[in-house]
Design an enzyme around this catalytic site. Structure first.
Site, PDB file in Angstrom:
ATOM      1  CG  HIS A  62      -1.908   1.061   1.319  1.00 32.37           C
ATOM      2  ND1 HIS A  62      -2.707   1.247   2.421  1.00 32.37           N
ATOM      3  CD2 HIS A  62      -2.243   2.021   0.430  1.00 32.37           C
ATOM      4  CE1 HIS A  62      -3.487   2.295   2.203  1.00 32.37           C
ATOM      5  NE2 HIS A  62      -3.222   2.786   1.013  1.00 32.37           N
ATOM      6  CG  HIS A  65       1.592   0.625   4.983  1.00 31.62           C
ATOM      7  ND1 HIS A  65       1.255   1.911   4.627  1.00 31.62           N
ATOM      8  CD2 HIS A  65       0.426  -0.068   5.002  1.00 31.62           C
ATOM      9  CE1 HIS A  65      -0.060   1.998   4.454  1.00 31.62           C
ATOM     10  NE2 HIS A  65      -0.585   0.809   4.673  1.00 31.62           N
ATOM     11  CG  ASP A 111      -2.260  -2.406   4.926  1.00 32.29           C
ATOM     12  OD1 ASP A 111      -2.094  -1.996   6.091  1.00 32.29           O
ATOM     13  OD2 ASP A 111      -2.382  -1.651   3.948  1.00 32.29           O
ATOM     14  CE  LYS A 141       0.134   1.337 -18.359  1.00 31.96           C
ATOM     15  NZ  LYS A 141       1.241   1.945 -19.109  1.00 31.96           N
TER      16      LYS A 141
END
Ligand code: MN
Length: 219
Positions: free
Chosen positions: A40, A46, A48, A196
């Site tokens: 993320h 970081h 998750d 994309k």
């Protein structure tokens, strides 16, 4: 499902603005407990880390990402429970929204508690030993909760540590973070940001059928 467990999750988000799931749709059960890791790129990059337990994902934000080196301890900040269908989310959270930035499905698979104690009990005690059977992460791990500090701050900080087993990698434990590729779509972060490439193959919504994503990822 466990709607009250998701109150914090929902309060932080405006579902008219973010494509993240509200968690109101039922997610099929699987025979084994599932886990996902989402890379993320929010204000700070970081990873998750989410473990399925009692109908939600118990979640930790691993600030530097997991390391395969048993000598390395990675800070894992406990965050609010997430809905199970969050485990299929890959995309970009709009700027200005909570957690704004790109989310990549970095790993997924199954987990199990490593001792006869229940996972709930081990989490309560702040010492969760578990096994991962994922695409990238495998083998034995532990999450250890750090003690309350002298100011009585909340005990949200844990350490994620690899146990020494055949999946451990000393010294080069961070190499696993180098490949920028989704396990669900094959996309790099930049592809996801640009909208994309292939859509991610579902895992949670397919009841955790590993055949489907292994085939898609290895292609
Ligand atoms: Mn996050």
């Amino acid at each position: 499902m466990a709607p009250t467990k998701l109150a914090k999750y929902r309060a932080k988000r405006d579902f008219t603005k973010t494509a993240e799931p509200s968690g109101r749709a039922a997610t099929p059960r699987a025979n084994r407990l599932r886990f996902v890791i989402q890379k993320h790129a929010a204000s700070h990059l970081h990873y998750d880390f989410r473990l399925e337990l009692d109908g939600v994902f118990q979640s930790w934000a691993v600030t530097k990402g997991p390391s395969l080196d048993p000598n390395v301890k990675r800070l894992a900040v406990e965050v609010e429970d997430h809905p199970l269908d969050y485990g299929d989310f890959e995309g970009t959270i709009p700027k200005g929204q909570y957690g704004g930035g790109t989310v990549q499905l970095w790993d997924r698979g199954f987990w199990e508690p490593e001792t006869s104690d229940s996972a709930e009990e081990m989490i309560r005690k702040g010492n969760l030993k578990f096994n991962l059977d994922g695409q990238r992460l495998k083998g034995s791990w532990v999450l250890v909760r750090m003690r309350t500090d002298k100011y009585g701050n909340k005990r949200n900080n844990w350490l994620l540590i690899k146990h020494d087993d055949k999946f451990a990698v000393e010294n080069d434990g961070d190499n696993i973070l180098e490949e920028d590729r989704s396990v669900a779509s094959g996309r790099a972060m930049a592809d996801i940001t640009a909208g994309k490439g292939k859509k991610p193959t579902p895992f949670m919504r397919k009841g955790g059928n590993p055949q489907r994503f292994e085939t898609a990822w290895q292609r």
